[in-house]
Design an enzyme around this catalytic site. Structure first.
Site: not given
Length: 266
Positions: A121, A230, A232
């Site tokens: 990001c 994102h 994660e």
């Protein structure tokens, strides 16, 4: 085990300054990249020598996301002196000049050392700005663009669900990591984005509105990739995210092996 630096952000609350990083980055890196973590603190003053000593001990770098946007005043490619950031320049969820200053030193050091780099990001945007690219200040202000911001009416966890496709570019590093090109589903929680891609980067994935959603450093020779989404957040349930983190971890492991051989030869 490879040692990876993870960028922190400054948090100023009630006059108290803290370094912080979301736990999900650490969990994903430990579980799926198989690396050890050191959190890189933000900077209030220039300390290039300290950064170089730190980077020389790393095997990889992660440029994390954050609610704050990049301030061009502090993030410049040249080595000219920058004004020291002040608490007054910090605006929670808007500007973090302390993070900007730290990355403006750690990123060129990591690139010169040839470290594997994963930008997420804000991290993708930092790569683009460093190499001379331009950003949209507010994507949603352009009527021809998709809404790339999260739906704040949803629970926090659901804000990170996939909301649009990106087309992975054929022949690129991301396509090689994933084993194919074509569309993948990603989440979207950002107001800034790449307006003009820097000449030192290659486009790796594009959203339906033309926004570049992933890029790699040209002629890097290792994993140096940034993504706008994102990976994660819901990594346990997303095969693409697992492959991305695993590829980064493999690059860090390879770097560590070469570094240890070089250290023993000295």
């Amino acid at each position: 085990m490879p040692l990876v630096g993870v960028t922190a952000n400054r948090l100023i609350d009630d006059g108290d300054q803290r370094e912080w990083v979301r736990r999900r980055y650490i969990d994903a890196l430990e579980a799926y990249a198989k690396v050890e973590i050191v959190v890189l603190p933000t900077r209030s003053i220039e300390d290039k020598n300290g950064i170089w000593r730190l980077v020389s001990r790393l095997d990889g770098l992660v440029l994390t996301g954050d609610e704050s946007n990049i301030d061009p005043e502090y993030f410049v490619r040249s080595n000219t002196p920058r004004p020291a950031p002040t608490e007054g320049a910090y605006r929670r969820a808007e500007r973090d000049p302390f993070r900007d200053m730290m990355v403006s030193f750690v990123l060129p050091a990591a690139l010169q050392k040839g470290l594997p780099i994963l930008g997420i990001c804000r991290g993708l945007q930092e790569l683009n700005v460093f190499f001379g690219g331009e950003l949209y200040e507010n994507i949603s202000a352009d009527r021809n663009m998709l809404c790339h911001k999260e739906d704040l009416s949803l629970p926090r966890d659901r804000q990170y669900d996939p909301v649009h496709e990106v087309s992975v570019q054929s022949g690129g590093m991301l396509a090689r990591i994933l084993g194919s090109s074509g569309p993948i589903l990603v989440n979207s929680l950002h107001s800034q984005g790449i307006r003009w891609l820097a000449s030192g980067l290659n486009c790796e994935a594009v959203a339906p509105d033309g926004l570049i959603e992933a890029a790699s450093v040209s002629n890097a020779g290792t994993f140096q990739v940034g993504v706008q989404w994102h990976p994660e957040w819901h990594i346990a349930d997303d095969a693409v995210s697992k492959m991305l983190f695993a590829a980064f971890g493999k690059a860090c492991s390879d770097f560590e092996s070469k570094r240890l051989i070089a250290d023993r030869a000295e």
